[in-house]
Design a protein around this motif. Structure first.
Motif, short mmCIF file in Angstrom:
data_model
loop_
_atom_site.label_atom_id
_atom_site.label_comp_id
_atom_site.label_asym_id
_atom_site.label_seq_id
_atom_site.Cartn_x
_atom_site.Cartn_y
_atom_site.Cartn_z
N LYS B 18 -13.17 -2.14 -0.09
CA LYS B 18 -12.80 -0.75 -0.27
C LYS B 18 -12.21 -0.09 0.98
CE LYS B 18 -14.61 3.20 -2.76
NZ LYS B 18 -15.76 3.67 -3.52
N TYR B 19 -12.87 -0.29 2.09
CA TYR B 19 -12.46 0.51 3.26
C TYR B 19 -11.31 -0.10 4.02
CZ TYR B 19 -16.62 2.83 1.87
OH TYR B 19 -17.53 3.49 1.12
N GLY B 20 -11.04 -1.31 3.79
CA GLY B 20 -10.00 -1.94 4.58
C GLY B 20 -8.66 -1.98 3.88
N PHE B 21 -8.59 -1.42 2.72
CA PHE B 21 -7.44 -1.76 1.89
C PHE B 21 -6.11 -1.16 2.32
CE2 PHE B 21 -7.23 2.25 -0.06
CZ PHE B 21 -6.02 2.29 -0.71
N VAL B 22 -6.14 0.04 2.91
CA VAL B 22 -4.91 0.79 3.10
C VAL B 22 -3.85 -0.01 3.84
CG1 VAL B 22 -3.85 2.89 4.02
CG2 VAL B 22 -6.11 2.97 2.97
N THR B 23 -4.29 -0.72 4.83
CA THR B 23 -3.31 -1.49 5.59
C THR B 23 -2.99 -2.83 4.91
OG1 THR B 23 -5.17 -2.35 6.84
CG2 THR B 23 -3.91 -0.53 7.84
N ASP B 24 -3.81 -3.16 3.94
CA ASP B 24 -3.67 -4.48 3.32
C ASP B 24 -2.71 -4.44 2.13
OD1 ASP B 24 -3.89 -6.99 2.41
OD2 ASP B 24 -5.92 -6.80 1.65
N ILE B 38 -3.73 6.10 -2.13
CA ILE B 38 -3.39 5.28 -3.30
C ILE B 38 -1.91 5.47 -3.63
CG2 ILE B 38 -3.81 4.92 -5.77
CD1 ILE B 38 -6.22 4.05 -4.34
N VAL B 39 -1.45 6.71 -3.60
CA VAL B 39 -0.06 7.00 -3.91
C VAL B 39 0.84 6.28 -2.88
CG1 VAL B 39 1.68 8.81 -4.12
CG2 VAL B 39 -0.65 9.22 -4.95
N ARG B 40 0.48 6.34 -1.62
CA ARG B 40 1.25 5.65 -0.58
C ARG B 40 1.23 4.14 -0.80
NH1 ARG B 40 2.34 9.11 3.74
NH2 ARG B 40 1.11 11.01 3.64
N PHE B 41 0.07 3.64 -1.22
CA PHE B 41 -0.08 2.21 -1.46
C PHE B 41 0.87 1.74 -2.57
CE2 PHE B 41 -2.14 -1.20 -3.90
CZ PHE B 41 -2.38 -2.13 -2.90
N SER B 43 3.60 3.17 -3.58
CA SER B 43 4.98 3.30 -3.12
C SER B 43 5.35 2.16 -2.15
CB SER B 43 5.17 4.65 -2.43
OG SER B 43 6.52 4.88 -2.17
N ALA B 44 4.38 1.82 -1.30
CA ALA B 44 4.63 0.73 -0.34
C ALA B 44 4.76 -0.59 -1.06
CB ALA B 44 3.49 0.69 0.67
N LYS B 45 3.89 -0.79 -2.06
CA LYS B 45 3.94 -2.00 -2.87
C LYS B 45 5.31 -2.21 -3.48
CE LYS B 45 0.44 -4.68 -3.54
NZ LYS B 45 0.61 -6.08 -3.10
N LYS B 46 5.91 -1.07 -3.88
CA LYS B 46 7.21 -1.13 -4.55
C LYS B 46 8.34 -1.05 -3.53
CE LYS B 46 5.55 -0.78 -8.81
NZ LYS B 46 5.90 -1.68 -9.89
N ASN B 47 7.98 -0.99 -2.27
CA ASN B 47 8.98 -0.94 -1.21
C ASN B 47 9.96 0.21 -1.43
OD1 ASN B 47 10.15 -1.80 1.12
ND2 ASN B 47 11.50 -3.29 0.12
N GLU B 48 9.42 1.37 -1.75
CA GLU B 48 10.26 2.50 -2.14
C GLU B 48 10.85 3.23 -0.95
OE1 GLU B 48 8.11 3.54 -6.41
OE2 GLU B 48 7.71 4.80 -4.67
N PRO B 49 12.01 3.82 -1.13
CA PRO B 49 12.60 4.65 -0.07
C PRO B 49 11.75 5.91 0.17
CG PRO B 49 13.89 4.83 -2.09
CD PRO B 49 12.86 3.76 -2.32
N ALA B 50 11.95 6.52 1.32
CA ALA B 50 11.13 7.65 1.72
C ALA B 50 11.20 8.81 0.72
CB ALA B 50 11.56 8.13 3.10
N TRP B 51 12.38 9.06 0.17
CA TRP B 51 12.51 10.21 -0.73
C TRP B 51 11.59 10.08 -1.95
CZ3 TRP B 51 13.87 9.56 -5.79
CH2 TRP B 51 14.57 8.38 -6.14
N LEU B 52 11.42 8.83 -2.41
CA LEU B 52 10.61 8.64 -3.60
C LEU B 52 9.12 8.81 -3.27
CD1 LEU B 52 10.58 8.19 -6.58
CD2 LEU B 52 10.76 5.72 -6.19
N LEU B 53 8.75 8.33 -2.08
CA LEU B 53 7.35 8.54 -1.67
C LEU B 53 7.06 10.04 -1.57
CD1 LEU B 53 4.58 7.67 -0.62
CD2 LEU B 53 5.56 7.53 1.67
N GLU B 54 8.00 10.76 -0.97
CA GLU B 54 7.82 12.21 -0.85
C GLU B 54 7.69 12.86 -2.22
OE1 GLU B 54 7.05 14.29 1.53
OE2 GLU B 54 6.81 12.40 2.63
N TRP B 55 8.51 12.39 -3.12
CA TRP B 55 8.52 12.91 -4.50
C TRP B 55 7.16 12.68 -5.17
CZ3 TRP B 55 8.64 11.05 -9.68
CH2 TRP B 55 9.28 11.87 -10.61
N ARG B 56 6.64 11.49 -4.98
CA ARG B 56 5.32 11.16 -5.53
C ARG B 56 4.23 12.02 -4.90
NH1 ARG B 56 4.46 6.16 -8.08
NH2 ARG B 56 6.15 4.65 -8.03
N LEU B 57 4.31 12.16 -3.57
CA LEU B 57 3.27 12.93 -2.88
C LEU B 57 3.30 14.40 -3.31
CD1 LEU B 57 3.45 11.33 0.67
CD2 LEU B 57 1.56 11.17 -0.97
#
Lengths: 248, 484
Positions: B18-24, B38-41, B43-57
């Motif tokens: 649980k606690y180590g996951f963010v970087t993993d 979780i939202v960042r995770f 987005s990172a998993k999907k290798n999304e561009p910054a604008w989409l991460l911002e949109w999600r956040l």
């Protein structure tokens, strides 16, 4: 073919049929005549297995089987057909789709595979032509917006396609003009044969000029009060039911 | 059972990390619960561009403010959903291929048979390895190649984000904005899967998209996001779902579908939804909260929704049309069947903005068992929509005496030249109809199926041919055991 013995039937505690006995052999056409409200339609509904009727006494045997123990759809698949006095509308279901479903239900019971589309069309086309049914009628939703004559023709068309062993015609002549009456009668007569029995229920003797019965029964007050040959129908036409009403 | 214990084991693993996951980023599951990480995770998993991460956040932060604003106006009753008690990301698991149909759940095989699904499709759907005579992969590739040559883009939305970011950025959220509603906002924050379609100018897409692919897709996600764009003068027919029963471990589904039709374009979107409805007592079953909306953005454009909804324990769904372009047309055809303890609150919204816009709503609701079936629809004509016209017909059919049907039409007309019509009927399958069919040798189930199919005909006939045949059978199967 069918043997009705001492049949007593009540509806909501009121006895409608008070001991009907009737035996119809293969190849025979029997007619039941009688005034309104004497239980003629009750008899046809009980034969077909409609709910809401309490059989208090008696039996009905069809081709050696206890008919009253069978579900309505099983009776139909065993070869019992009821031509309805008031055929029911089924919106959105084309007449041909309905016919096909009914034919396939029967074929399945007989262990046959479903009828293929071409064969079905050919069969229906031949039968509709003989009954003077317009081609577009079978594309219309079953009985929806049909004239009285069209509804009865559709009943006879179904009977023709399903080839029952025993058919009950409940007031099939009601609402028919003379031309339609002829067409419908021709349809029934074409099906007459040594393997098949009919019970024709009617108020008027007129129909029996076209579908000539072997036996005629008079029903009043839930009983069969007289039986005879064709001449009985003619006598009723001349003298009315008064004599028999008194007897009941 | 095996699948369930696998899941349990996997869950245990995740809890441990649980606690180590963010970087993993290599982990194939996010832990339970929902927060910015979780939202960042995802987005990172999907290798999304910054604008989409911002949109999600942005969506997620807004969703937090909605905490107590989950829609409560629908005629639906369900226990409060704990959104922290769910998983929001899990990589699709590769299931081991079965060797033959003998290994497939016999109940599923029985349903396939009743639906008349060809053996080959049965095998593909249930994950049986298909022999070399019919190589599903190569057929799919052939179709894809052909679509490519025509300029059609049809791919997972995550792939479109990588390959066609300008299209996604331009249209994503343009029909269903981030702040649209509780479930759409949640979807915007955490969507993981879905389809993207772009039809180029003037092209009439020569095949039903997903008629073939529907059986070949991976398990659809919990939070699907679909975006379809029909450029000027183009046409596309899109099929979603499947008549075969869909089981899913996720109880909560909140999808968003956005359609955009530009000048003279036409989109036909058909859905058959047959997710697990729960058992007879209403235990289990999918909660389906969907936001589907189409924008007729261009003049003379047209969007047509057809839905056959037979599954899910809870259905909350209102596929809608925003008729912005002059002379644009919106149509909604719906069959919603509820049985046992199912609850459906479904309908449409037709928003007339442009001149001479037309809409048509045909809704057929069938309730059986102890279910509840509500039609809820809005027809709004705005001030500038001169000559707008709407026709609405809502028919309800009741089977048995323990079910409920409700019709809740809203009509808001702000233009005196507009015409709106509403017709509604409620009926029961009559004893006379049933007896008549039985007397012709049909079983009770056949009779109900025939009568109900007649009732729904107007809607079913708008489905693409091969789908329509299966849908007809599905209508019968959904109502099994509802009479007698």
């Amino acid at each position: 073919m069918i043997e009705i013995k001492n049949l007593h039937v009540s509806v909501q505690g009121k006895e409608i049929l008070k001991g009907i006995s009737l035996s119809i052999n293969a190849g025979e056409v029997h007619a039941i005549m009688g005034p309104n409200g004497t239980g003629k339609s009750t008899l046809s509904n009980v034969i077909a297995g409609r709910e809401g009727y309490e059989i208090t006494q008696g039996s009905v045997t069809f081709a050696g089987q206890d008919l009253l123990a069978m579900e309505p759809d099983a009776r139909a698949r065993a070869g019992v057909f009821l031509a309805f006095q008031y055929p029911v509308e089924i919106p959105g279901v084309s007449t041909s789709a309905f016919l096909k479903t009914a034919i396939n239900a029967k074929r399945r019971a007989e262990g046959l595979k479903e009828i293929d589309a071409m064969e079905f069309l050919k069969l229906v086309k031949a039968k509709t032509k003989a009954l003077g049914i317009a081609d577009d009628m079978i594309k219309r939703p079953l009985n929806v917006g049909f004239s009285g004559g069209e509804k009865k023709r559709a009943e006879v068309l179904q009977m023709t396609l399903l080839e029952p062993k025993f058919a009950v015609l409940d007031e099939t002549d009601s609402g028919l003009d003379i031309d339609a009456l002829k067409v419908v009668s021709d349809g029934v007569n074409a099906l007459r044969g040594p393997e098949r029995a009919f019970l024709v229920i009617t108020h008027y003797q007129r129909l029996l000029n076209y579908i000539v019965p072997d036996h005629v029964h008079v029903m009043t007050g839930g009983r069969i009060v007289a039986s005879g040959g064709r001449e009985l129908a003619l006598e009723l036409e001349a003298n009315g039911y008064a004599k028999y009403m008194a007897a009941a | 059972m095996a699948a369930r214990s696998d899941t349990a084991a996997a869950v245990k693993d995740i809890e441990a990390y649980k606690y180590g996951f963010v970087t993993d980023i290599e982990s194939d599951r996010a832990p339970k619960g929902l927060n910015e990480d979780i939202v960042r995770f995802i987005s990172a998993k999907k290798n999304e561009p910054a604008w989409l991460l911002e949109w999600r956040l942005k969506a997620f932060r807004y969703w937090l403010t909605l905490a107590d604003l989950e829609p409560a106006w629908a005629k639906l009753h369900y226990p409060k959903i704990d959104y922290q008690d769910a998983y929001y990301y899990a990589a699709p698991k590769q299931k081991a291929a079965l060797k033959s149909m003998d290994e497939v759940d016999p109940q599923l095989v029985e349903t396939y048979k009743k639906l008349g699904i060809p053996l080959l499709e049965q095998q593909i759907m249930s994950g049986v390895a298909v022999d070399a005579v019919f190589d599903s992969v190569s057929v799919a590739t052939t179709y894809k190649k052909k679509l490519n040559e025509l300029g059609v883009i049809f791919c997972p939305i995550s792939e479109a984000v990588q390959k066609h970011p300008e299209l996604v950025q331009k249209y994503l959220g343009s029909v269903v904005p981030v702040a649209d509603n509780f479930f759409a906002t949640l979807n915007s924050a955490v969507f993981t899967d879905g389809s993207f379609v772009y039809i180029p100018k003037g092209l009439r897409c020569p095949m039903e998209l997903s008629t073939y692919f529907r059986i070949n897709e991976k398990n659809t996600g919990q939070f699907e996001r679909t975006l379809i764009i029909a450029d000027e003068g183009s046409y596309v027919s899109y099929l979603e779902g499947c008549t075969a029963p869909q089981r899913d471990e996720n109880q909560l589904h909140a999808a968003v579908v956005e359609l955009v039709a530009l000048d003279d374009a036409e989109i036909k979107y058909s859905t058959v939804q047959n997710w697990f409805p729960g058992d007879k007592d209403g235990k289990g079953g999918i909660y389906n909260f969907v936001t589907k909306r189409g924008a007729c953005r261009g003049k003379n454009s047209k969007i047509m929704w057809t839905q056959v909804e037979t599954g899910s324990a809870i259905t909350w769904k209102y596929p809608s049309c925003i008729l912005q372009g002059d002379n644009s047309v919106g149509e909604f055809y719906s069959v919603a069947i509820t049985n046992n303890r199912q609850q459906a609150d479904t309908g449409t919204k037709m928003i007339h903005i442009g001149r001479n816009t037309r809409s048509k709503i045909i809704s057929k609701g069938i309730s059986a068992g102890k279910s509840s079936n509500t039609y809820r629809g809005l027809v709004r004509v705005q001030g500038k929509a001169d000559g707008a016209r709407n026709y609405t017909q809502c028919d309800s059919l009741l089977i048995g005496s323990a079910c409920a049907a409700h019709t809740v039409p809203y009509i808001e007309n702000r233009n005196p030249t507009a015409q709106t019509e509403h017709e509604a009927t409620t009926s029961k399958i009559s004893e006379d109809q049933l007896f008549y069919c039985l007397q012709r040798g049909m079983t009770e189930e056949e009779a109900v199926s025939l009568i109900v199919n007649g009732f729904c005909k107007e809607v079913l006939q708008t489905l693409p041919m091969e789908f329509a045949v299966e849908a007809q059978k599905l209508v019968g199967i959904s109502l099994e055991g509802s009479v007698g």
